[in-house]
Design an enzyme around this catalytic site. Structure first.
Site, short mmCIF file in Angstrom:
data_model
loop_
_atom_site.label_atom_id
_atom_site.label_comp_id
_atom_site.label_asym_id
_atom_site.label_seq_id
_atom_site.Cartn_x
_atom_site.Cartn_y
_atom_site.Cartn_z
N ASP A 21 -46.90 9.96 -68.92
CA ASP A 21 -46.54 11.36 -68.12
C ASP A 21 -46.34 11.26 -66.99
O ASP A 21 -46.04 10.51 -66.79
CB ASP A 21 -48.55 12.28 -68.08
N ASN A 23 -42.82 12.40 -65.35
CA ASN A 23 -42.14 12.30 -65.63
C ASN A 23 -40.96 12.94 -64.11
O ASN A 23 -39.86 12.85 -63.65
CB ASN A 23 -40.91 12.12 -66.94
N HIS A 38 -36.64 12.03 -67.33
CA HIS A 38 -36.74 11.47 -68.81
C HIS A 38 -36.05 9.94 -68.84
O HIS A 38 -35.87 9.07 -69.65
CB HIS A 38 -36.21 12.81 -69.71
N LEU A 132 -44.96 -5.92 -83.57
CA LEU A 132 -45.16 -4.68 -83.52
C LEU A 132 -45.29 -3.01 -84.57
O LEU A 132 -44.03 -2.97 -84.38
CB LEU A 132 -45.01 -4.69 -81.88
N GLU A 208 -61.15 4.57 -75.81
CA GLU A 208 -61.37 3.67 -74.56
C GLU A 208 -60.28 4.28 -73.65
O GLU A 208 -59.29 3.92 -74.32
CB GLU A 208 -61.35 2.23 -73.82
C1 IPE Z 1 -48.11 15.44 -73.58
O1 IPE Z 1 -47.81 15.56 -71.49
C2 IPE Z 1 -47.20 15.18 -73.50
C3 IPE Z 1 -46.55 14.38 -73.27
C4 IPE Z 1 -46.48 12.77 -72.85
C5 IPE Z 1 -45.52 14.23 -74.24
P1 IPE Z 1 -47.36 17.31 -70.86
O2 IPE Z 1 -47.38 16.96 -69.21
O3 IPE Z 1 -47.00 18.04 -71.56
O4 IPE Z 1 -49.41 17.98 -70.72
P2 IPE Z 1 -50.14 18.36 -70.20
O5 IPE Z 1 -49.18 20.39 -70.44
O6 IPE Z 1 -49.13 18.90 -68.44
O7 IPE Z 1 -51.30 19.24 -70.19
C1 IPE Z 2 -44.05 13.56 -69.20
O1 IPE Z 2 -43.19 14.17 -68.61
C2 IPE Z 2 -42.44 14.16 -70.56
C3 IPE Z 2 -42.64 14.92 -71.50
C4 IPE Z 2 -43.95 15.81 -71.56
C5 IPE Z 2 -41.90 15.07 -72.99
P1 IPE Z 2 -43.24 15.59 -68.31
O2 IPE Z 2 -42.23 15.90 -68.13
O3 IPE Z 2 -44.54 16.30 -68.04
O4 IPE Z 2 -43.44 15.33 -66.52
P2 IPE Z 2 -44.06 15.98 -65.07
O5 IPE Z 2 -46.01 15.86 -65.53
O6 IPE Z 2 -43.61 17.57 -64.69
O7 IPE Z 2 -44.23 15.57 -64.20
MG MG Z 3 -46.13 16.34 -67.90
#
Ligand code: IPE
Ligand code: IPE
Ligand code: MG
Length: 248
Positions: A21, A23, A38, A132, A208
């Site tokens: 999360d 990006n 991304h 892996l 964990e």
């Molecule tokens: C969770 O991240 C999904 C992925 C990392 C693919 P999100 O950024 O979509 O999660 P929420 O919606 O903020 O909880």
């Molecule tokens: C995680 O990064 C990637 C996906 C959910 C595909 P985000 O796109 O959720 O990035 P934030 O949370 O908005 O910073």
């Molecule tokens: Mg996110």
């Protein structure tokens, strides 16, 4: 100095799951668009997969796209799908070189045809790799997975193939997307969010959890070593007392 030598290789988690999360926020802080974030996250996927393969972690599950992510702006969704197709193609050689087997969990039929075909090709090509197992969670939702498992079990009951009394936790396990993958011992979430966001709800019953403020594109091998060291300092009690564990 690297944290790698401090890791106890005898006590490695067999399966690590990661909610990648942050990006979008990473890119925004640099004045760039979310898609740039991304794209930059792909480097971290490569680093973490390689680090797991080097250490001897057997399974790595990466949350790449949730069922809820379909609700994002159309342009972002299509850019993510395009990136998926391109990355799988360009990373195949790295998978082969590092002896990594690719797998997926999720509602794959919702993905664009091209992505489905590309995935099937690389899954087939890497199927005998032994070092892996890299499992991508795509169009994945934990609740969805449990509902699907319930449906399969219900139809077995309907056809008198099993009795209701014989349904156990193991029956449900056997009907998850990939029953061959064991539960994760360690789950990492980046970007300072403290929730599961519908990831591996069933499998994470005794996992964990490790949270870090780092955004996913900044997460590297050292960040992974730090998470593993934190895991190795914990006492996993599974409902027992500390004294009981010490008496073993
Ligand atoms: C969770 O991240 C999904 C992925 C990392 C693919 P999100 O950024 O979509 O999660 P929420 O919606 O903020 O909880
Ligand atoms: C995680 O990064 C990637 C996906 C959910 C595909 P985000 O796109 O959720 O990035 P934030 O949370 O908005 O910073
Ligand atoms: Mg996110």
């Amino acid at each position: 100095m690297s944290l790698k030598p401090s890791i106890n290789l005898e006590k490695l988690p067999k399966h690590i799951a990661v909610i990648m999360d942050g990006n979008g926020r990473w890119a925004k802080e640099k004045g760039k668009n979310r898609v740039f974030g991304h794209k930059s996250g792909v480097g971290s996927v490569r680093d973490v997969s390689e680090a797991c393969a080097e250490l001897g972690v057997e399974y790595l599950t990466l949350y790449a796209f949730s069922v809820e992510n379909w609700n994002r702006p159309k342009l972002e969704v299509s850019a993510l799908m395009e990136l998926l197709v391109r990355t799988i193609g360009s990373e195949t050689e790295t998978l082969m070189k590092n002896q990594i087997r690719l797998k997926t969990i999720g509602s794959l039929s919702s993905l664009p045809k091209r992505a489905q075909e590309q995935l099937a090709k690389v899954i087939e090509k890497t199927k005998d790799n032994k070092r892996l197992t890299l499992c991508l969670a795509l169009s994945y939702g934990g609740r969805n997975e449990i509902v699907e498992a319930c449906k399969s079990i219900a139809s077995l009951v309907k056809n008198s193939e099993i009795n209701i009394e014989d349904i156990t936790e193991s029956t449900l396990n056997q009907h998850l997307y990939d029953p061959s993958i064991p539960d994760p011992e360690l789950m990492i979430r980046t970007s300072g969010e403290y929730r599961l966001s519908n990831f591996l709800l069933w499998q994470a019953a005794y996992t964990e959890l490790y949270f870090t403020e780092e955004y996913w594109p900044d997460f590297n091998k050292e960040s992974l070593y730090k998470a593993i060291l934190s895991f190795q300092q914990r006492e996993r009690r599974f409902g027992k007392t500390s004294e009981q564990l010490k008496a073993l």
